[in-house]
Design a protein around this motif. Structure first.
Motif, PDB file in Angstrom:
ATOM      1  N   PRO A 458       0.754  -1.321  -0.012  1.00  0.00           N
ATOM      2  CA  PRO A 458      -0.042  -0.212  -0.152  1.00  0.00           C
ATOM      3  C   PRO A 458       0.917   1.100   0.044  1.00  0.00           C
ATOM      4  O   PRO A 458       1.885   1.295   0.916  1.00  0.00           O
ATOM      5  N   PRO A 459       0.718   2.179  -0.802  1.00  0.00           N
ATOM      6  CA  PRO A 459       1.325   3.393  -1.098  1.00  0.00           C
ATOM      7  C   PRO A 459       1.375   4.225   0.353  1.00  0.00           C
ATOM      8  O   PRO A 459       2.359   5.342   0.399  1.00  0.00           O
ATOM      9  N   CYS A 460       0.374   4.133   1.150  1.00  0.00           N
ATOM     10  CA  CYS A 460       0.487   4.865   2.446  1.00  0.00           C
ATOM     11  C   CYS A 460       1.520   4.616   3.217  1.00  0.00           C
ATOM     12  O   CYS A 460       2.125   5.432   4.008  1.00  0.00           O
ATOM     13  N   LEU A 461       2.383   3.456   3.113  1.00  0.00           N
ATOM     14  CA  LEU A 461       3.327   3.148   3.933  1.00  0.00           C
ATOM     15  C   LEU A 461       4.538   3.837   3.783  1.00  0.00           C
ATOM     16  O   LEU A 461       5.272   4.227   4.702  1.00  0.00           O
ATOM     17  N   VAL A 462       4.666   4.418   2.487  1.00  0.00           N
ATOM     18  CA  VAL A 462       5.851   5.286   1.866  1.00  0.00           C
ATOM     19  C   VAL A 462       5.408   6.821   2.184  1.00  0.00           C
ATOM     20  O   VAL A 462       6.090   7.569   2.500  1.00  0.00           O
ATOM     21  N   ASN A 463       4.058   7.100   1.562  1.00  0.00           N
ATOM     22  CA  ASN A 463       3.616   8.331   1.594  1.00  0.00           C
ATOM     23  C   ASN A 463       3.281   9.018   2.747  1.00  0.00           C
ATOM     24  O   ASN A 463       3.205  10.174   2.800  1.00  0.00           O
ATOM     25  N   ARG A 464       2.881   8.287   3.764  1.00  0.00           N
ATOM     26  CA  ARG A 464       2.455   8.684   5.068  1.00  0.00           C
ATOM     27  C   ARG A 464       1.212   9.574   4.858  1.00  0.00           C
ATOM     28  O   ARG A 464       0.928  10.338   5.774  1.00  0.00           O
ATOM     29  N   HIS A 465       0.616   9.196   3.888  1.00  0.00           N
ATOM     30  CA  HIS A 465      -0.861   9.545   3.734  1.00  0.00           C
ATOM     31  C   HIS A 465      -1.535   8.653   2.969  1.00  0.00           C
ATOM     32  O   HIS A 465      -1.059   7.839   2.021  1.00  0.00           O
ATOM     33  N   VAL A 466      -3.100   8.668   2.799  1.00  0.00           N
ATOM     34  CA  VAL A 466      -3.880   7.654   2.402  1.00  0.00           C
ATOM     35  C   VAL A 466      -3.917   8.162   1.125  1.00  0.00           C
ATOM     36  O   VAL A 466      -4.467   9.312   0.849  1.00  0.00           O
ATOM     37  N   THR A 467      -4.259   7.432   0.035  1.00  0.00           N
ATOM     38  CA  THR A 467      -4.735   7.642  -1.340  1.00  0.00           C
ATOM     39  C   THR A 467      -5.845   7.102  -1.651  1.00  0.00           C
ATOM     40  O   THR A 467      -6.052   5.805  -1.893  1.00  0.00           O
ATOM     41  N   PHE A 468      -7.263   7.744  -1.820  1.00  0.00           N
ATOM     42  CA  PHE A 468      -8.304   7.170  -2.528  1.00  0.00           C
ATOM     43  C   PHE A 468      -8.147   7.188  -4.088  1.00  0.00           C
ATOM     44  O   PHE A 468      -7.332   7.780  -4.613  1.00  0.00           O
ATOM     45  N   GLY A 469      -9.011   6.310  -4.521  1.00  0.00           N
ATOM     46  CA  GLY A 469      -8.925   6.279  -6.040  1.00  0.00           C
ATOM     47  C   GLY A 469     -10.393   5.902  -6.749  1.00  0.00           C
ATOM     48  O   GLY A 469     -11.026   5.218  -6.067  1.00  0.00           O
ATOM     49  N   SER A 470     -10.515   6.182  -7.971  1.00  0.00           N
ATOM     50  CA  SER A 470     -11.544   5.736  -8.900  1.00  0.00           C
ATOM     51  C   SER A 470     -10.877   5.460 -10.207  1.00  0.00           C
ATOM     52  O   SER A 470      -9.995   6.323 -10.892  1.00  0.00           O
ATOM     53  N   LEU A 471     -11.379   4.342 -10.816  1.00  0.00           N
ATOM     54  CA  LEU A 471     -11.041   4.080 -12.255  1.00  0.00           C
ATOM     55  C   LEU A 471     -12.312   4.028 -13.079  1.00  0.00           C
ATOM     56  O   LEU A 471     -12.335   3.359 -14.198  1.00  0.00           O
ATOM     57  N   HIS A 472     -13.420   4.493 -12.547  1.00  0.00           N
ATOM     58  CA  HIS A 472     -14.929   4.598 -13.091  1.00  0.00           C
ATOM     59  C   HIS A 472     -14.989   5.267 -14.490  1.00  0.00           C
ATOM     60  O   HIS A 472     -14.143   6.077 -14.599  1.00  0.00           O
ATOM     61  N   HIS A 473     -16.112   4.717 -15.416  1.00  0.00           N
ATOM     62  CA  HIS A 473     -16.350   5.427 -16.273  1.00  0.00           C
ATOM     63  C   HIS A 473     -16.699   7.106 -15.755  1.00  0.00           C
ATOM     64  O   HIS A 473     -17.306   7.084 -14.596  1.00  0.00           O
ATOM     65  N   LEU A 474     -16.250   7.987 -16.471  1.00  0.00           N
ATOM     66  CA  LEU A 474     -16.396   9.292 -16.113  1.00  0.00           C
ATOM     67  C   LEU A 474     -18.062   9.764 -15.903  1.00  0.00           C
ATOM     68  O   LEU A 474     -17.968  10.765 -14.995  1.00  0.00           O
ATOM     69  N   ALA A 475     -18.829   9.205 -16.675  1.00  0.00           N
ATOM     70  CA  ALA A 475     -20.330   9.346 -16.147  1.00  0.00           C
ATOM     71  C   ALA A 475     -20.691   9.291 -14.707  1.00  0.00           C
ATOM     72  O   ALA A 475     -21.739   9.768 -14.280  1.00  0.00           O
ATOM     73  N   ARG A 476     -19.886   8.348 -14.321  1.00  0.00           N
ATOM     74  CA  ARG A 476     -20.219   7.874 -12.975  1.00  0.00           C
ATOM     75  C   ARG A 476     -19.648   8.954 -11.718  1.00  0.00           C
ATOM     76  O   ARG A 476     -20.386   8.977 -10.705  1.00  0.00           O
ATOM     77  N   ILE A 477     -18.809   9.886 -12.175  1.00  0.00           N
ATOM     78  CA  ILE A 477     -18.238  10.987 -11.363  1.00  0.00           C
ATOM     79  C   ILE A 477     -19.274  12.007 -11.453  1.00  0.00           C
ATOM     80  O   ILE A 477     -18.732  13.231 -12.276  1.00  0.00           O
ATOM     81  N   ASN A 478     -20.517  11.973 -10.858  1.00  0.00           N
ATOM     82  CA  ASN A 478     -21.268  13.086 -10.842  1.00  0.00           C
ATOM     83  C   ASN A 478     -21.128  14.281  -9.906  1.00  0.00           C
ATOM     84  O   ASN A 478     -20.493  13.791  -8.974  1.00  0.00           O
ATOM     85  N   PRO A 479     -21.889  15.297  -9.879  1.00  0.00           N
ATOM     86  CA  PRO A 479     -21.491  16.219  -8.849  1.00  0.00           C
ATOM     87  C   PRO A 479     -21.923  15.885  -7.446  1.00  0.00           C
ATOM     88  O   PRO A 479     -21.218  16.208  -6.537  1.00  0.00           O
ATOM     89  N   ARG A 480     -22.829  14.878  -7.511  1.00  0.00           N
ATOM     90  CA  ARG A 480     -22.985  14.469  -5.859  1.00  0.00           C
ATOM     91  C   ARG A 480     -21.894  13.515  -5.690  1.00  0.00           C
ATOM     92  O   ARG A 480     -21.607  13.512  -4.290  1.00  0.00           O
TER      93      ARG A 480
END
Length: 655
Positions: A458-480
């Motif tokens: 997990p990258p947080c072990l090196v970065n010292r911060h957590v990273t969230f992520g999305s590989l979704h179809h862009l239409a799923r990333i709506n304003p809500r």
């Protein structure tokens, strides 16, 4: 006294014949051509034109005789050979047609109009390389011709020569900048080359020049949707009228876009699907129903355009590998445009395989009926390449929809929708035209990509911060969703967010950053990218992500399965319709129910808890693949058994 024709020479008779021919008096023209031939039996024009009239009058034997005589009498006349070739093409005499056309090489022809005629003949014979060669020469002779460049571009497109097609359509538009059709063609070529920005620009220009060029409106709508512009896509799809031949495809695309809309009610979405389903019925001719099964075991058909390296295949593979041949005969109808290695793998594992690419609705319906199936399964719904129009004909006694599309098809001729109790709990029945048929356990079974990269720390072990992520179809990333994710980032001020999509364009990335900025999130905390790095598998993006975030109202169940396989926990919050509940079903099947939130607050709380436990994230990475391999989510044999049981329940309606 001799008739006037007998007092005229062949030249005078021909002049009269051409005049009446041009006026549309074929009978008199033919009589005059025959008078010419009485005086000069080898007169080329008279033989040739008489042959064309006989062909127009549906007298093929006489047409062939006169056209052939014209060629024999004047073997150097290329136009005579072209028209005889056209005759042979019309009557499907391919070899004879080719023998006429091959008498002249492109190097012998220096007339653009003749090159275009030759190209048209070769196009009819689907000899695309020859067409390309002829049109390429035509461009050198007539560099200022729109028709030549546009035809050359269309031929290069057919041959998948995208770069050359783009060059040709661009040259055509330099000649005539106002041609909307050429801009649409240019957009399609850019799309095939993977240049979404240029595609959108070209389609937009086409629609601006000619708003009623509905193929361009459809293409623009599709591309706007891939960039997350749901409202813009809906506007394009709804402008296409019922009388246009693109209407049914536009309606299916409209339904897809509505599934991404977080504001539409489940009732309105269901009604929209029913209306589209009803519109497919007027031209359908339902087949006679059978009153009983024809076979000792179920004869089941599946039709799909996605039987290649596509997510649908990786959810069908566990079923195809494990179905009990004592209980089921599996017939695949493959609508795959470009088969690959995986197509062959699936083909090798089923009882029968029929390639249906290029067949129309009536032909496919007839083929399915000839196969004497007990049931037919749709795995596409309203997605690209669907064959719902064939299902409207009811070619099988029991028809089901499954997997590919997360909603009712709206078609009453489809009897069942295969689902599960998580995706469609009790009370969801009114939202479907089909009867809900719930599988025990999860609605799907996943087969991981064989070339998935190894799991990283997990990258947080090196970065010292957590990273969230999305590989979704862009239409799923709506304003809500952006508002919810921004809330999470505000509550965890050191956290970062990665958004990856291969077709993410700069202007879309700028829009997403701006929306996050409006919620107080600095752009430096966001990584928006369309590349995993040179030579890297796209799943290696997860090396930079600690926790994956699911979406609403359309959850990403393929994306979730891939993230889980890469050792990443996925946080999901079920919505109020099937599309928004698929990941919850996947997480239950994977034994990861604690990652399912019941509301926004629960979503944030699960994320906060995971972010505070880096060693827990490390444990996910270390053990999750083995855990999944022992879970229901990857239990192909168990899933095949449950699937067969569900089909047997459906078969009881005709038993």
């Amino acid at each position: 006294m001799n008739p006037p024709e007998m007092n005229q020479n062949p030249a005078q008779l021909l002049t009269r014949a051409l005049a009446v021919h041009k006026a549309g008096n074929l009978k008199e023209a033919l009589s005059l051509y025959l008078d010419v031939l009485e005086q000069d039996p080898n007169h080329g024009d008279a033989l040739h034109l008489a042959g064309l009239i006989f062909d127009a009058q549906d007298s093929p034997a006489q047409a062939k005789s006169y056209l052939r005589k014209a060629v024999d009498a004047h073997p150097g006349n290329i136009l005579f050979s072209i028209d005889l070739a056209r005759f042979y093409i019309k009557y499907q005499q391919t070899e004879s047609a080719l023998s006429m056309l091959e008498r002249f090489s492109p190097g012998q022809v220096n007339d653009t109009s003749v090159l275009l005629q030759l190209a048209q003949c070769y196009r009819s014979l689907e000899k695309w390389d020859a067409v390309c060669t002829l049109l390429n020469k035509a461009t050198s002779l007539s560099a200022g011709s729109f028709e030549v460049w546009n035809n050359y571009g269309a031929t290069c497109f057919k041959l998948r020569k995208w770069r050359e097609a783009i060059r040709a359509f661009t040259r055509a538009l330099e000649v005539q900048p106002g041609r909307a059709e050429a801009y649409n063609n240019l957009g399609l070529a850019y799309d095939q080359q993977g240049d979404s920005r240029e595609s959108i620009d070209a389609f937009t220009r086409a629609c601006s020049l000619k708003p009623d060029l509905y193929p361009a409106q459809l293409n623009l709508g599709k591309h706007l949707l891939t960039q997350g512009n749901v409202s813009g896509a809906i506007e394009r799809f709804t402008c296409i009228p019922p009388a246009d031949r693109n209407y049914s495809v536009a309606q299916s695309n409209l339904l897809i876009a509505l599934n991404y809309d977080p504001d539409i009610s489940v009732q309105k979405l269901a009604q929209a699907h029913r209306e589209v389903g009803t519109s497919l019925r007027p031209n359908a001719i339902p087949r006679p129903k059978r009153s009983a099964l024809l076979h000792n075991k179920l004869r089941v058909g599946i039709i799909s355009p996605d039987l290649y390296h596509h997510p649908v295949s990786f959810f069908l593979l566990p079923l195809v590998r494990n179905y009990d041949r004592k209980e089921i005969e599996l017939v695949i109808f493959s609508d795959v445009a470009s088969p690959d290695r995986l197509t062959g793998v699936i083909n090798s594992m089923v009882d029968e395989w029929e390639t249906t690419t290029g067949r129309d609705t009536e032909q496919i319906s007839e083929l399915i009926q000839q196969k004497r199936l007990d049931m037919l399964i749709d795995v596409t719904g309203h997605l690209a390449g669907n064959r719902l129009a064939a299902f409207a004909h009811k070619p099988a006694p029991v028809q089901l929809s499954y997997l590919g599309y997360p909603h009712s098809t709206g078609l009453e001729t489809i009897d069942y929708y295969l689902t599960d109790a998580t995706c469609d709990p009790d009370g969801y029945e009114p939202f479907y035209a089909e009867t809900l048929l719930r599988l025990d356990g999860c609605f799907c079974c996943y087969e991981p990509l064989p070339d998935a990269p190894p799991v990283a720390e997990p990258p947080c072990l090196v970065n010292r911060h957590v990273t969230f992520g999305s590989l979704h179809h862009l239409a799923r990333i709506n304003p809500r969703m952006i508002a919810l994710w921004a809330r999470l980032l505000n509550e965890l001020p050191t956290a970062r967010l990665v958004i990856f999509r291969t077709n993410l364009l700069p202007h879309t990335a700028d829009r997403i950053r701006m929306e996050f900025n409006e919620h107080g999130i600095d752009s430096e905390r966001l990584t928006l990218t369309n590349t995993a790095g040179a030579g890297k598998h796209y799943l290696s993006v997860y090396d930079a992500i600690d926790i994956a975030l699911d979406t609403l109202p359309w959850s990403g169940h393929t994306t979730a399965c891939e993230a889980l396989w890469m050792g990443i926990p996925v946080i999901s919050r079920p919505g109020r319709r099937h599309a928004g509940r698929m990941v919850a079903s996947v997480l239950k099947a994977a034994g990861l129910s604690p990652l399912i939130a019941q509301n926004d607050n629960g979503y944030i709380e699960i994320a906060r808890k995971l972010a505070s436990e880096p060693q827990s994230l490390r444990s996910h990475r270390k053990h999750q693949r083995k855990h999944l391999q022992n879970s229901q989510l990857l239990d192909g044999a168990g899933f095949a058994g449950r699937f067969t049981y569900a089909l047997q329940k459906a078969a009881a309606s005709i038993a």
